[in-house]
Design a protein around this motif. Sequence first.
Motif, PDB file in Angstrom:
ATOM      1  N   GLU A  54      39.259  28.085  83.747  1.00  0.00           N
ATOM      2  CA  GLU A  54      38.398  29.040  83.329  1.00  0.00           C
ATOM      3  C   GLU A  54      39.036  30.179  83.514  1.00  0.00           C
ATOM      4  O   GLU A  54      38.841  31.357  82.894  1.00  0.00           O
ATOM      5  CB  GLU A  54      36.873  28.877  83.776  1.00  0.00           C
ATOM      6  N   SER A  58      39.688  32.822  80.639  1.00  0.00           N
ATOM      7  CA  SER A  58      38.946  34.276  80.783  1.00  0.00           C
ATOM      8  C   SER A  58      39.833  35.643  81.046  1.00  0.00           C
ATOM      9  O   SER A  58      39.619  36.515  80.389  1.00  0.00           O
ATOM     10  CB  SER A  58      38.036  34.203  82.077  1.00  0.00           C
ATOM     11  N   ALA A  62      40.214  38.358  78.085  1.00  0.00           N
ATOM     12  CA  ALA A  62      40.142  39.852  78.447  1.00  0.00           C
ATOM     13  C   ALA A  62      41.125  40.657  78.034  1.00  0.00           C
ATOM     14  O   ALA A  62      40.952  41.734  77.744  1.00  0.00           O
ATOM     15  CB  ALA A  62      39.601  39.789  80.109  1.00  0.00           C
ATOM     16  N   VAL A  70      34.639  42.909  77.080  1.00  0.00           N
ATOM     17  CA  VAL A  70      34.440  41.893  78.159  1.00  0.00           C
ATOM     18  C   VAL A  70      34.812  40.475  77.410  1.00  0.00           C
ATOM     19  O   VAL A  70      34.406  40.393  76.228  1.00  0.00           O
ATOM     20  CB  VAL A  70      33.268  41.880  78.924  1.00  0.00           C
ATOM     21  N   ALA A  71      35.128  39.415  78.236  1.00  0.00           N
ATOM     22  CA  ALA A  71      35.232  38.134  77.786  1.00  0.00           C
ATOM     23  C   ALA A  71      34.361  37.245  78.745  1.00  0.00           C
ATOM     24  O   ALA A  71      34.162  37.253  79.822  1.00  0.00           O
ATOM     25  CB  ALA A  71      36.694  37.564  77.984  1.00  0.00           C
ATOM     26  N   VAL A  72      33.413  36.622  78.058  1.00  0.00           N
ATOM     27  CA  VAL A  72      32.454  35.734  78.632  1.00  0.00           C
ATOM     28  C   VAL A  72      32.643  34.355  78.367  1.00  0.00           C
ATOM     29  O   VAL A  72      32.494  34.047  76.896  1.00  0.00           O
ATOM     30  CB  VAL A  72      31.164  36.324  78.463  1.00  0.00           C
ATOM     31  N   GLY A  73      32.961  33.600  79.085  1.00  0.00           N
ATOM     32  CA  GLY A  73      33.083  32.040  78.789  1.00  0.00           C
ATOM     33  C   GLY A  73      31.864  31.275  78.238  1.00  0.00           C
ATOM     34  O   GLY A  73      30.744  31.585  79.043  1.00  0.00           O
ATOM     35  N   VAL A  74      32.017  30.684  77.019  1.00  0.00           N
ATOM     36  CA  VAL A  74      30.532  30.234  76.557  1.00  0.00           C
ATOM     37  C   VAL A  74      30.949  28.664  76.304  1.00  0.00           C
ATOM     38  O   VAL A  74      29.759  27.842  76.207  1.00  0.00           O
ATOM     39  CB  VAL A  74      30.422  30.826  75.232  1.00  0.00           C
ATOM     40  N   CYS A 124      35.592  31.892  74.809  1.00  0.00           N
ATOM     41  CA  CYS A 124      35.061  32.870  75.375  1.00  0.00           C
ATOM     42  C   CYS A 124      34.628  33.677  74.488  1.00  0.00           C
ATOM     43  O   CYS A 124      35.226  33.954  72.972  1.00  0.00           O
ATOM     44  CB  CYS A 124      36.015  33.867  76.118  1.00  0.00           C
ATOM     45  N   ARG A 127      32.764  40.825  73.750  1.00  0.00           N
ATOM     46  CA  ARG A 127      31.865  41.641  73.356  1.00  0.00           C
ATOM     47  C   ARG A 127      32.122  42.831  73.894  1.00  0.00           C
ATOM     48  O   ARG A 127      32.993  43.206  74.819  1.00  0.00           O
ATOM     49  CB  ARG A 127      30.407  41.144  73.707  1.00  0.00           C
ATOM     50  N   ALA A 129      31.766  45.961  76.368  1.00  0.00           N
ATOM     51  CA  ALA A 129      30.879  46.063  77.717  1.00  0.00           C
ATOM     52  C   ALA A 129      29.798  46.803  77.875  1.00  0.00           C
ATOM     53  O   ALA A 129      29.698  47.803  77.071  1.00  0.00           O
ATOM     54  CB  ALA A 129      32.162  46.654  78.723  1.00  0.00           C
ATOM     55  N   SER A 133      29.721  49.529  83.229  1.00  0.00           N
ATOM     56  CA  SER A 133      30.119  48.131  84.077  1.00  0.00           C
ATOM     57  C   SER A 133      31.632  48.463  84.338  1.00  0.00           C
ATOM     58  O   SER A 133      32.319  49.464  84.042  1.00  0.00           O
ATOM     59  CB  SER A 133      30.165  47.231  82.884  1.00  0.00           C
TER      60      SER A 133
END
Length: 136
Positions: A54, A58, A62, A70-74, A124, A127, A129, A133
């Motif tokens: 992960e 990630s 990113a 940002v990259a968000v793990g889904v 990921c 989206r 930021a 942030s």
Amino acid sequence: MTDTSFSTAGTLIERMGIEILEASPERVVATMPVAGNTQPYGLLHGGASVVLAESLGSVGAALHAGPNRVAVGVDINATHHRAARSGVVTGTATALSLGNTMASYDVVVTDEDGKRVCTSRITCLLRDAAPGSRAG
């Protein structure tokens, strides 16, 4: 290593002893020690392999996302093939798909003999930021 525009100090990456050797949106390579990341039987913990996978996916996502995103793990999955008892493992994340809103990586974790320990896939969400942030 490519500039990731963020620090790993104080993160799980640091706590697990993960050292990023190469980083680009297309490929991320890192090592992680087995010692300190084992389960009670002295084998590399499967969760540690997933943390490595992960983390690599990630970082790549990113880098692909770019500044102010940002990259968000889904989603992540892992198949554990063999045990690692000592030394270091190496994770290599290779981009499968790099889109505007999603990035997916295939991550292969190998032992010091080059034998596959774990195969993982991570996706990921990319989206913008949130204002204020720490995103790069």
